[in-house]
Design an enzyme around this catalytic site. Structure first.
Site, PDB file in Angstrom:
ATOM      1  N   ASP A   1      38.888  43.197  46.206  1.00  0.00           N
ATOM      2  CA  ASP A   1      39.567  42.314  45.258  1.00  0.00           C
ATOM      3  C   ASP A   1      39.530  42.843  43.840  1.00  0.00           C
ATOM      4  OD1 ASP A   1      36.893  41.992  44.794  1.00  0.00           O
ATOM      5  OD2 ASP A   1      36.863  39.811  44.935  1.00  0.00           O
TER       6      ASP A   1
ATOM      7  N   GLU B   1      36.772  38.068  34.859  1.00  0.00           N
ATOM      8  CA  GLU B   1      38.210  37.818  34.905  1.00  0.00           C
ATOM      9  C   GLU B   1      38.553  36.413  34.427  1.00  0.00           C
ATOM     10  OE1 GLU B   1      39.156  40.473  38.877  1.00  0.00           O
ATOM     11  OE2 GLU B   1      38.125  38.563  39.069  1.00  0.00           O
TER      12      GLU B   1
END
Ligand code: NAD
Length: 359
Positions: free
Chosen positions: A246, A75
């Protein structure tokens, strides 16, 4: 730019020096933590995050940009306050551990918005553990029941000791009750926490770990919709700090717990995709934590409320940690200088600089 924030050390007179970028290596990050003191550093990072959450509206915000694979996710997490730009590169690969690799690794960068020149490159694997723990404890300070002393810590991997120490330093807990499906992880966590001023209780089940706990932290890693806590395990009046859910398809809590909880999130557009609330209707009400911190919305309603911090990790936290580290690294000299920006004497003569280097 923050008043306490020194200008780049890169802007010295000599052209070759003016583009040298301060770099905080893993070794220097570890020196910095020991120089400042772990508890002090966690508390100070929490303070910087708190200050930036109070001025939430001054940040450019976007849900982080993921690249998914069957094994995990990579990410990019960017943000800016108009003066300074920051991003973190981070991965999450729960199966890495079997190959002797970490689940989460990271590095990050700050740049001057006015020139675009980087002003810091830093390791962020340690810093992510520090900022995640600081963020969790900061949220709990606003949401957990008054006088909470006991925390259950489920998932005793890389993040776990940081969580325990942050909750001691920032929330005043005195006991952690540990549980992990792998007893070696619990043994490691208990051994690492010895001497940190906490009563540490290794438990045989998750149910045993949550006995008498006013705060429950879940920090497990599994790339699936897991059920670390079932509905009947969570009684009235607790605060849940859910750290491990998450990513899409990666959660820790039974849906029914969410339906009984007051839910607090970082940045809703990101948490709706990645957090525990991906299990809920997209319209399900949640409170943005910055509004609680800024005094605009209430946190805990009463003694019996279940509060849930649905933590996924947001760019403003990394920006806060990086600006903090930059200030401390510059003040202590605990950095190296990296030659990573080509900067010819004549800005238009990039080619000439290259050719002269071969002469
Ligand atoms: P890790 O792999 O080092 O540790 C995870 C631990 O969870 C392991 O010890 C594993 O045995 C244990 N575990 C797995 N399934 C379990 C279960 N069902 N019950 C009990 N224990 C179980 O990972 P880490 O670096 O400590 O990270 C923990 C989690 O936190 C990861 O999911 C990571 O993605 C997440 N994380 C979130 C944030 C955030 O800001 N919210 C930041 C960093 C990491």
């Amino acid at each position: 730019m923050n008043a306490s924030f020194p200008m780049p050390v890169t802007h010295a007179a000599a052209p070759s020096e003016k583009a040298l970028i301060p770099f905080v290596s893993v070794a220097n990050m570890m020196r910095l933590v020991h120089r400042i003191g772990l508890e002090a550093m966690l508390a100070e990072i929490a303070e910087v995050i708190e200050g930036n959450f109070r001025r939430w509206e001054s940040f450019d915000k976007t849900a982080r940009i993921p690249a998914h694979s069957p094994e995990g996710v990579i990410e990019l997490m960017p943000t800016s306050d108009g003066e300074v730009y920051g991003f973190k590169y981070v991965n999450g690969h729960p199966r890495n551990m079997r190959a002797g690799l970490q689940t989460v690794t990271a590095f990050g960068l700050l740049a001057d918005m006015h020139t675009g020149y980087p002003v810091l490159l830093s390791e962020m694997t340690l810093l992510t553990a520090l900022r995640t723990a600081a963020m969790s404890a900061l949220a709990a300070r606003h949401l957990a029941p008054q006088g909470a002393k006991v925390m259950a810590l489920i998932g005793n991997g890389a993040q776990s000791e940081f969580q325990a120490v942050a909750f001691k330093a920032i929330c005043g807990i005195d006991t952690v009750r540990l549980w992990d499906i792998d007893p070696r992880a619990t043994a490691k966590c208990a051994a690492n926490l010895a001497g940190h001023g906490l009563r540490v209780v290794a438990c045989a089940t998750a149910e045993e770990a949550i006995l008498g706990a006013q705060i429950i932290t879940t920090a497990t890693a599994d790339k699936r919709l897991a059920t670390i806590l079932t509905d009947n395990m969570v009684g009235a009046g607790v605060h849940i700090n859910a750290v491990g859910g998450d990513s899409p398809g990666k959660t820790e809590l039974a849906r029914d717990i969410l339906l009984r909880s007051d839910i607090f999130v970082e940045f809703p557009p990101q948490t709706r995709i990645e957090g525990e609330i991906q299990q809920l209707d997209p319209e399900h009400p949640v409170t943005e934590l910055w509004e609680v911190i800024a005094g605009r919305k209430p946190g805990r309603r009463d003694d019996r409320a279940i509060t849930l911090f649905d933590s996924v990790g947001f760019a403003v936290e990394d920006f806060s940690a990086l600006t903090y580290v930059r200030e401390k690294a510059v003040a202590t000299g605990l950095y190296d200088l990296l030659d990573m920006i080509a900067d010819p004497d004549d800005p238009r003569d990039l080619f000439g600089m290259l050719m002269r280097a071969g002469a």
